[in-house]
Design an enzyme around this catalytic site. Structure first.
Site, PDB file in Angstrom:
ATOM      1  N   HIS A  87      21.963 -15.602  17.949  1.00 37.26           N
ATOM      2  CA  HIS A  87      21.171 -14.432  18.292  1.00 37.26           C
ATOM      3  C   HIS A  87      21.162 -13.377  17.183  1.00 37.26           C
ATOM      4  CE1 HIS A  87      19.372 -11.706  21.425  1.00 37.26           C
ATOM      5  NE2 HIS A  87      18.950 -12.868  21.855  1.00 37.26           N
ATOM      6  N   ASP A 108      23.221  -6.272  27.386  1.00 39.01           N
ATOM      7  CA  ASP A 108      22.066  -6.367  28.274  1.00 39.01           C
ATOM      8  C   ASP A 108      21.627  -7.810  28.492  1.00 39.01           C
ATOM      9  OD1 ASP A 108      21.810  -3.630  28.743  1.00 39.01           O
ATOM     10  OD2 ASP A 108      20.633  -3.323  26.924  1.00 39.01           O
ATOM     11  N   GLU A 121      21.298   3.872  30.932  1.00 37.32           N
ATOM     12  CA  GLU A 121      20.526   3.641  29.720  1.00 37.32           C
ATOM     13  C   GLU A 121      19.252   4.482  29.800  1.00 37.32           C
ATOM     14  OE1 GLU A 121      19.837  -0.354  28.392  1.00 37.32           O
ATOM     15  OE2 GLU A 121      21.967  -0.903  28.462  1.00 37.32           O
TER      16      GLU A 121
END
Length: 542
Positions: free
Chosen positions: A107, A169, A281
């Site tokens: 990632h 997340d 957030e």
């Protein structure tokens, strides 16, 4: 035990230490006389699956901009497999330019998980030992392999009524990958990042040494590896802190048109009782037509009539996103607490949307979006993400210029913005943050359409990101990058700031040949083509 040379270098004066490091890294060898990489690996005695075929999948990452082919892929089944190959490369010394990169879910954004002409260690294949839960006292934990995905840890821990405290997340990432960066998301204001919630690591250094470390044992390596960008060792196992898991989540969104009101509310919420919220957030909304209608599949408006009349076109808005965890027997009390909390905030009342979902559905919410994007062949696009940590004192100047003059809309991907208070965070790790205790994570999570020449194209988004970075540099906002990417020693030196000397000391001790994580581009492999030692030394001492 580490070789005595490194211990001697510990005692050198800083300038002498730099010279020693640069001498080691500046040595060059005639590449024409180097043994080629494959033979050195073909002939090594080895137990494990080291593949020289079907390696193309390890030549790209999530950023989908780099294509750097390794020589081989290691599929380890033990920590000793990993240690064996690193020890082999280390013992080749300056006769080799082989490097080694640990790749979790791939990632990374700028090729950080790649090892061109080197060895990529496929960490997801390493699942031994299996998860081992300890639930017998007030400090429950789970021992896991670094190749385990967080989503799997969530499902297994929930079977025992437990859960890790802090998350990213997106949960389809490996433990080793997120711990090597930090693991920051909406729970960080309460529990700190994921590197705050680790009791112990097993690490293979760039010398091939296997070291168990914690705050009480080999603490320097423990702190170095946490947030260390893979520069000091490959994390192979971790002991993760757990807490009792809730069943449900009250999930809330509301919009602000005034940035000061938005940030004042965010900062008040993170500084209030740590039990008031479990997640906070926010994100920026620019030129998003009928935004509230897109929420209705997951959220219910508190005032449907007023919400129907609200328009976001042509406006810069800011969304506050909150979550409160609870169990079914506490639903009445939670309703009263949330209503009381919301009554004190300054959002636009007609934009309040609320949902109740399971704990798993909330934490794994991004994966739902991923599946939809995959169905439409929109997931494997170039991801031109820019993640910034902006000091509280700079956030208003940053927002005024960036959100009103540089970023034209947010249709290419979300723009996150939320504060954290690092006074509650663990000290001494390799993570680099602004000097102020309160800072904002601002993340531009843009995806590009490769064939487009418009504002959603690769060039347009890259140009926008460069404008943001240029503004930051020229305005002296003291912003730090999260998941950083730089191309020169001077840029990395400025990034690490006061931690640069610590970084160099640890690099010399744990990975003196710069074998590990070459994709970070911090210090090249010992015999790679780099500027002369004289030029590097001049740069280091600026």
């Amino acid at each position: 035990m580490f070789i005595s040379q490194a211990n001697i270098l510990f005692k050198l004066k800083p300038l002498v230490f730099k010279i020693a490091l640069l001498f080691l890294l500046g040595i060059t060898t005639n590449r024409n006389h180097l043994p080629t990489n494959p033979p050195s690996l073909y002939t090594m005695p080895f137990f494990g699956n080291l593949s020289f075929h079907n390696i193309n999948h390890a030549s790209k990452d999530f950023g989908n901009r780099y294509h750097l082919i390794p020589t081989a892929i290691l599929y380890p089944n033990s920590t000793s497999n990993i240690a064996h190959i690193i020890k082999h490369v280390f013992n080749l010394g300056l006769t080799s330019h082989l490097t080694v990169a640990a790749r979790g879910h791939g990632h990374s954004l700028e090729g950080q998980s790649l090892a061109p002409d080197g060895v990529v260690i496929h960490m997801e294949s390493y699942k031994s030992p299996g998860m081992a839960f300890h639930t017998g006292d007030h400090y429950p934990y789970v021992d896991v392999s670094a190749g385990e995905l967080w989503i799997n840890i969530l499902h297994e821990s929930l079977k025992r009524g437990l859960s890790p405290k802090s998350w990213t997340d997106y949960l389809h990432l490996t433990v080793g990958g997120t711990l090597s960066n930090a693991g920051i998301s909406g729970q960080a204001f309460r529990h700190g990042p994921q590197i705050n919630n680790v009791y112990r690591l097993r690490v293979v250094t760039g010398r091939g040494d296997v070291v168990t470390c914690s705050d009480e044992q080999n603490a320097d390596l423990f702190n170095a590896a946490l947030g260390g960008l893979g520069q000091f060792g490959i994390i192979t196992e971790a002991r993760i802190a757990l807490e009792p898991a809730p069943a449900k989540v009250k999930w809330i969104r509301a919009l602000y048109s005034d940035f000061t009101a938005f940030t004042n509310d965010q900062e008040r919420l993170i500084s209030s009782s740590r039990d008031a919220l479990d997640y906070l957030e926010g994100f920026v909304v620019i030129n998003r037509t009928r935004l509230l209608n897109s929420w209705r599949s997951s959220f219910n408006p508190k005032d449907p009539v007023q919400a129907e009349q609200f328009t976001s076109e042509g406006r810069v808005l800011f969304c506050l996103e909150l979550a409160k965890y609870f169990n079914l027997e506490d639903v009445g009390e939670i309703e009263r607490e949330v209503d009381s909390l919301l009554s004190e905030l300054s959002f636009i009342r007609s934009t309040l949307f609320v949902s109740e979902v399971s704990y798993v559905d909330f934490l794994d919410r991004v994966h739902v979006s991923e599946m939809k994007l995959r169905e439409n062949n929109l997931w494997d696009m170039p991801h031109l993400w820019l993640n910034l940590l902006v000091p509280r004192s700079s956030i208003y100047g940053f927002a005024k210029q960036v959100f009103h003059n540089i970023v034209e809309d947010t249709s290419n991907g979300p723009v996150l913005i939320y504060p954290v208070d690092k006074s509650r965070w663990k000290n001494g790790t390799s993570l680099v943050t602004p000097e102020e205790d309160v800072f904002y994570l601002v993340a531009f999570l843009s995806s590009a359409v490769p064939s487009s020449a418009g504002k959603d194209g690769l060039d347009a988004i890259l140009t926008r990101n460069r404008r943001i970075v240029k503004f930051i540099s020229e305005s002296n906002l003291r912003v730090k990058q999260y998941l950083p990417h730089y191309n020169t020693t001077q840029e990395w030196r400025e990034h690490f700031g006061a931690k640069w000397e610590i970084f160099l000391r640890r690099k010399m001790l744990y990975d003196p040949l710069a074998i590990l994580a070459p994709g970070q581009r911090i210090i090249p492999r010992a015999n790679a083509k780099i500027p002369s030692s004289k030029n590097n030394l001049k740069e280091l001492n600026k």
